[in-house]
Design a protein around this motif. Structure first.
Motif, PDB file in Angstrom:
ATOM      1  N   PRO A  98     -18.734  38.894   6.115  1.00 57.54           N
ATOM      2  CA  PRO A  98     -17.564  39.766   6.276  1.00 57.54           C
ATOM      3  C   PRO A  98     -17.499  40.369   7.677  1.00 57.54           C
ATOM      4  N   TYR A  99     -16.312  40.810   8.058  1.00 54.92           N
ATOM      5  CA  TYR A  99     -16.137  41.455   9.356  1.00 54.92           C
ATOM      6  C   TYR A  99     -16.872  42.797   9.358  1.00 54.92           C
ATOM      7  N   SER A 100     -17.404  43.184  10.510  1.00 54.57           N
ATOM      8  CA  SER A 100     -18.296  44.345  10.570  1.00 54.57           C
ATOM      9  C   SER A 100     -17.565  45.683  10.503  1.00 54.57           C
ATOM     10  N   GLU A 101     -16.284  45.718  10.801  1.00 50.37           N
ATOM     11  CA  GLU A 101     -15.535  46.978  10.813  1.00 50.37           C
ATOM     12  C   GLU A 101     -14.365  46.915   9.839  1.00 50.37           C
ATOM     13  N   ASN A 102     -13.777  48.070   9.556  1.00 50.31           N
ATOM     14  CA  ASN A 102     -12.619  48.118   8.671  1.00 50.31           C
ATOM     15  C   ASN A 102     -11.442  47.361   9.299  1.00 50.31           C
ATOM     16  N   ILE A 103     -10.660  46.699   8.468  1.00 54.20           N
ATOM     17  CA  ILE A 103      -9.449  46.021   8.912  1.00 54.20           C
ATOM     18  C   ILE A 103      -8.259  46.615   8.159  1.00 54.20           C
ATOM     19  N   GLY A 104      -7.421  47.319   8.867  1.00 55.80           N
ATOM     20  CA  GLY A 104      -6.172  47.777   8.272  1.00 55.80           C
ATOM     21  C   GLY A 104      -5.126  46.689   8.433  1.00 55.80           C
ATOM     22  N   TYR A 105      -4.222  46.568   7.493  1.00 55.93           N
ATOM     23  CA  TYR A 105      -3.198  45.535   7.596  1.00 55.93           C
ATOM     24  C   TYR A 105      -1.924  45.972   6.876  1.00 55.93           C
ATOM     25  N   THR A 106      -0.827  45.335   7.201  1.00 57.16           N
ATOM     26  CA  THR A 106       0.451  45.574   6.534  1.00 57.16           C
ATOM     27  C   THR A 106       0.984  44.241   6.006  1.00 57.16           C
ATOM     28  N   ILE A 107       1.767  44.314   4.941  1.00 59.23           N
ATOM     29  CA  ILE A 107       2.389  43.141   4.338  1.00 59.23           C
ATOM     30  C   ILE A 107       3.896  43.199   4.572  1.00 59.23           C
ATOM     31  N   THR A 108       4.447  42.134   5.104  1.00 59.53           N
ATOM     32  CA  THR A 108       5.895  42.014   5.256  1.00 59.53           C
ATOM     33  C   THR A 108       6.393  40.941   4.294  1.00 59.53           C
ATOM     34  N   LEU A 109       7.384  41.294   3.486  1.00 58.81           N
ATOM     35  CA  LEU A 109       7.987  40.379   2.528  1.00 58.81           C
ATOM     36  C   LEU A 109       9.465  40.232   2.853  1.00 58.81           C
ATOM     37  N   ARG A 110       9.985  39.017   2.747  1.00 62.24           N
ATOM     38  CA  ARG A 110      11.413  38.844   2.977  1.00 62.24           C
ATOM     39  C   ARG A 110      11.908  37.544   2.357  1.00 62.24           C
ATOM     40  N   PHE A 111      13.167  37.579   1.953  1.00 64.33           N
ATOM     41  CA  PHE A 111      13.823  36.364   1.522  1.00 64.33           C
ATOM     42  C   PHE A 111      14.207  35.558   2.757  1.00 64.33           C
ATOM     43  N   VAL A 112      14.012  34.255   2.693  1.00 65.61           N
ATOM     44  CA  VAL A 112      14.418  33.358   3.771  1.00 65.61           C
ATOM     45  C   VAL A 112      15.096  32.139   3.146  1.00 65.61           C
ATOM     46  N   TYR A 113      15.859  31.427   3.962  1.00 64.08           N
ATOM     47  CA  TYR A 113      16.442  30.167   3.509  1.00 64.08           C
ATOM     48  C   TYR A 113      16.166  29.097   4.554  1.00 64.08           C
ATOM     49  N   PHE A 114      16.209  27.845   4.104  1.00 59.47           N
ATOM     50  CA  PHE A 114      15.903  26.748   5.017  1.00 59.47           C
ATOM     51  C   PHE A 114      17.139  26.373   5.823  1.00 59.47           C
ATOM     52  N   ASP A 115      16.939  26.254   7.151  1.00 55.73           N
ATOM     53  CA  ASP A 115      17.996  25.813   8.058  1.00 55.73           C
ATOM     54  C   ASP A 115      17.350  24.893   9.089  1.00 55.73           C
ATOM     55  N   ASN A 116      17.590  23.608   8.942  1.00 54.84           N
ATOM     56  CA  ASN A 116      16.933  22.628   9.797  1.00 54.84           C
ATOM     57  C   ASN A 116      17.349  22.747  11.256  1.00 54.84           C
ATOM     58  N   SER A 117      18.501  23.389  11.513  1.00 53.57           N
ATOM     59  CA  SER A 117      18.970  23.524  12.893  1.00 53.57           C
ATOM     60  C   SER A 117      18.256  24.632  13.648  1.00 53.57           C
ATOM     61  N   ASP A 118      17.550  25.489  12.930  1.00 58.38           N
ATOM     62  CA  ASP A 118      16.806  26.582  13.552  1.00 58.38           C
ATOM     63  C   ASP A 118      15.377  26.128  13.828  1.00 58.38           C
ATOM     64  N   GLU A 119      14.839  26.486  14.981  1.00 59.84           N
ATOM     65  CA  GLU A 119      13.499  26.019  15.350  1.00 59.84           C
ATOM     66  C   GLU A 119      12.423  26.533  14.411  1.00 59.84           C
ATOM     67  N   ASN A 120      12.657  27.686  13.779  1.00 60.93           N
ATOM     68  CA  ASN A 120      11.676  28.222  12.839  1.00 60.93           C
ATOM     69  C   ASN A 120      11.858  27.676  11.432  1.00 60.93           C
ATOM     70  N   LYS A 121      12.964  26.961  11.182  1.00 64.56           N
ATOM     71  CA  LYS A 121      13.271  26.296   9.919  1.00 64.56           C
ATOM     72  C   LYS A 121      13.589  27.266   8.779  1.00 64.56           C
ATOM     73  N   TYR A 122      12.870  28.367   8.661  1.00 65.82           N
ATOM     74  CA  TYR A 122      13.125  29.337   7.604  1.00 65.82           C
ATOM     75  C   TYR A 122      13.661  30.623   8.221  1.00 65.82           C
ATOM     76  N   VAL A 123      14.888  30.956   7.844  1.00 64.10           N
ATOM     77  CA  VAL A 123      15.649  32.012   8.502  1.00 64.10           C
ATOM     78  C   VAL A 123      15.812  33.202   7.562  1.00 64.10           C
ATOM     79  N   PRO A 124      15.634  34.432   8.037  1.00 66.68           N
ATOM     80  CA  PRO A 124      15.846  35.607   7.187  1.00 66.68           C
ATOM     81  C   PRO A 124      17.290  35.664   6.691  1.00 66.68           C
ATOM     82  N   VAL A 125      17.474  36.017   5.430  1.00 61.98           N
ATOM     83  CA  VAL A 125      18.813  36.121   4.860  1.00 61.98           C
ATOM     84  C   VAL A 125      19.485  37.403   5.331  1.00 61.98           C
TER      85      VAL A 125
END
Length: 324
Positions: A98-125
């Motif tokens: 395990p890592y030696s120190e505490n790790i704080g983190y955040t979770i981001t959730l979002r709906f996305v849809y597929f768009d092949n014309s976008d370089e990221n392919k999955y675009v936020p709605v």
């Protein structure tokens, strides 16, 4: 002569002393340099070691969502698609480090849809896109807190956590889709990203889909237009997103009516890059499929001439067809 010899001996002794001083200084400087370089290296790779980065998940991975697309398979359309997603303070599969120190983190959730014309392919709605998808929801829970993504709440950053250092630690989240995801098969997916607060550590993420894959079912691959869920009339589109998905192995033949649509050059090259793929005619391509390697291909078409009144059923049955 004796006096001259004495001067030479004195000069020689002085020279030897000087050399020793220089050597000693060089050794000291070298030791200091090695020490500072070691400290610098240690600081640079604080969140790594030869075992890898110690912020991981059973499902989430580094990169963009398009690089880590996961499918939640169910045996039939009455079963709720769900998955448990962990966030851990060790490299995947190496709980003893395990890592030696505490790790704080955040979770981001979002709906996305597929768009092949976008370089990221999955675009936020956005609200406009979700206007025709009000029936679809997804929930994420960590046992004490539950968040629901919907047409009125399509992104969320409520979850956060801390993984305790120097001990194996992990948090678990359960993602659940409504059963109507299977019957409706919308172009709507959940993207989940965990971002650590430790300098040098990378965020991990995934895009989640839901599909039926019955045990013992015969091999099957199908193709369909994804735009049918968000656009009422095909004539309103300048381009079209077409999904090819399935399970098992075999050969697919994709054919399109070139008087009505044209395939994008990138999509054609992607399919032809599959080992053994051929293009027998200008408006078709034949390629092998193996769901153990790739279970989905997303293809983009452009409108050439779609007559008024054309329906999505006609688009799927005659404008573009997939034979398996």
């Amino acid at each position: 002569m004796k006096q001259g010899t004495g001067l030479k001996k004195s000069a020689l002794l002085a020279l030897i002393a000087l050399v020793l001083i220089v050597i000693s200084s060089a050794v000291g400087l070298g030791t200091f340099a090695a020490y500072t370089n070691s400290r610098n290296a240690q600081r640079t790779i604080a969140s790594y070691d030869k075992q890898g980065e110690r912020f991981s998940s059973n499902i989430l991975g580094r990169g963009f969502g398009k690089d880590n697309v996961k499918t939640l398979y169910v045996a039939n359309a009455t079963i709720t698609p769900s998955s448990v997603v962990t966030v851990c303070n060790y490299e995947r599969g190496k709980q003893s480090l395990p890592y030696s120190e505490n790790i704080g983190y955040t979770i981001t959730l979002r709906f996305v849809y597929f768009d092949n014309s976008d370089e990221n392919k999955y675009v936020p709605v956005d609200a406009t896109y979700m206007a025709n998808l009000t029936a679809y929801q997804a929930t994420i829970s960590n046992g004490s807190q539950t968040v629901t993504l919907s047409s009125s709440h399509f992104s969320d950053t409520s979850f956060s956590g801390t993984l305790t250092g120097s001990t194996t630690d992990s948090d678990a989240y359960t993602l659940t889709y409504g059963t109507n995801y299977i019957s409706g098969n919308p172009n709507l997916f959940v993207e989940m990203t965990a971002t650590p607060n430790v300098t040098g550590m990378h965020a991990i993420c995934a895009v989640f889909k839901a599909e039926v894959r019955a045990q013992g079912a015969t091999d099957s691959w199908t193709g369909r237009f994804l735009d049918s869920e968000s656009v009422q009339n095909p004539t309103d589109c300048d381009g079209y997103n077409y999904s090819i998905s399935g399970f098992g192995t075999g050969t697919c033949t994709l054919t399109w009516d070139s008087t009505k649509v044209s395939i994008s050059a990138y999509s054609l090259l992607t399919l032809l890059a599959i080992e053994g793929a051929t293009q027998p005619t200008s408006n078709s391509v034949v390629f092998a499929v193996d769901s153990d390697e790739v279970s989905r291909y997303d293809v983009q078409f452009y409108k050439v001439n779609i007559p008024a009144g054309t329906t999505w059923t006609q688009m799927n049955n005659s404008v573009v067809t997939l034979q398996f």
